[in-house]
Enzyme design. Sequence first.
Site, PDB file in Angstrom:
ATOM      1  N   CYS A 189      30.093  39.612  32.408  1.00 25.84           N
ATOM      2  CA  CYS A 189      29.233  40.797  32.339  1.00 25.84           C
ATOM      3  C   CYS A 189      29.268  41.411  30.935  1.00 25.84           C
ATOM      4  CB  CYS A 189      29.622  41.791  33.429  1.00 25.84           C
ATOM      5  SG  CYS A 189      28.325  42.988  33.770  1.00 25.84           S
ATOM      6  N   HIS A 224      30.250  38.535  38.617  1.00 23.91           N
ATOM      7  CA  HIS A 224      31.674  38.890  38.535  1.00 23.91           C
ATOM      8  C   HIS A 224      32.535  38.052  39.474  1.00 23.91           C
ATOM      9  CE1 HIS A 224      31.476  42.693  36.176  1.00 23.91           C
ATOM     10  NE2 HIS A 224      30.245  42.758  36.664  1.00 23.91           N
ATOM     11  N   GLU A 254      35.701  37.844  39.425  1.00 26.03           N
ATOM     12  CA  GLU A 254      36.947  38.575  39.720  1.00 26.03           C
ATOM     13  C   GLU A 254      36.755  39.595  40.843  1.00 26.03           C
ATOM     14  OE1 GLU A 254      34.863  39.358  37.469  1.00 26.03           O
ATOM     15  OE2 GLU A 254      34.869  41.521  37.100  1.00 26.03           O
TER      16      GLU A 254
END
Lengths: 233, 83
Positions: A86, A203, A205
């Site tokens: 990002c 994302h 994560e």
Amino acid sequence: MKFAVITFPGSNCDYDCYRAIRDHLQCPVEYIWHREDSLRSCDCVILPGGFSYGDYLRTGAIARFSPIMRRVTEFAQRCGPVIGICNGFQILLESGLLPGAMLVNRGLQFICQPVHLRAENTNSPFTASLKPGQIIRIPIAHKEGNYYADDRMIRQLEDNGQVAFRYCDPQGRPTPEANPNGSINNIAGITNRRGNVLGMMPHPERAMDKLLGSDDGRIIFQSIARHLGGGAC
Amino acid sequence: MLTAEIHVTLKDLVLDPQGTTLKRSLEALGFTGVAEVRMGKYIQVRFDSDDRKAVERQVDEMCQKILSNPVIEQYRFTIREGQ
């Protein structure tokens, strides 16, 4: 095998990345503040998401001049694996470690939603555990994720297999409707020519645990761990 | 004292989602004959210097290095006396 998570003023996904490595991958991981001048012998660098420097001027435009970015650039040039997620992707674009630039999303809105991604290139350290064409579902959260490069560069990216992920529908078709932000060719993530630098808007994560909707992001971190365990690129 | 007035805009070939949306809004408000709207940034930099040549060189370097992104943007600037 040690990971570095670079923290800029305004980063807000640094702890998610840290936990993804520490808790899910169970590997050593350290935060490195952007003013530092050493990567402390880390084997993989993560540039996390957020709003570095408040996104002033352009996303990533100021962070790329942080002192640690000199070390990140040298590390990438030595073939060290670097992943920008990002805002981290935006910083990699501004720093020239990846080609192209981000425009405001086609719909002008900040979009925060799960998306489907199709793995296009499974030869990089970050995607080697994925099967070609594999579909994963992880979230995006951005306003400037409309990937742009001129026609020549897009052709080069496609011809060299540098497109890592494409936005797609649940069946894996990269349709215009499945493209959340207007990115050219539904591009969600790219690598550099050598494959050791990956930038992606979604994302991974934030998709480490089924309890939070998806654990499809794990495979990206597992790919890196496997790569680091098994020699250089 | 010299002041640089810098305009950074998207290159003509790059689609401008904000400009496109503004154009639609202008039309919805009843403004007719709007062919295109392009949005950009205006940046003012003041210098403690009267050396116009040196300031011009510096501003150009600033624009190339950080104030614009050459992949998507173009810039132009003027230098004027005073604040």
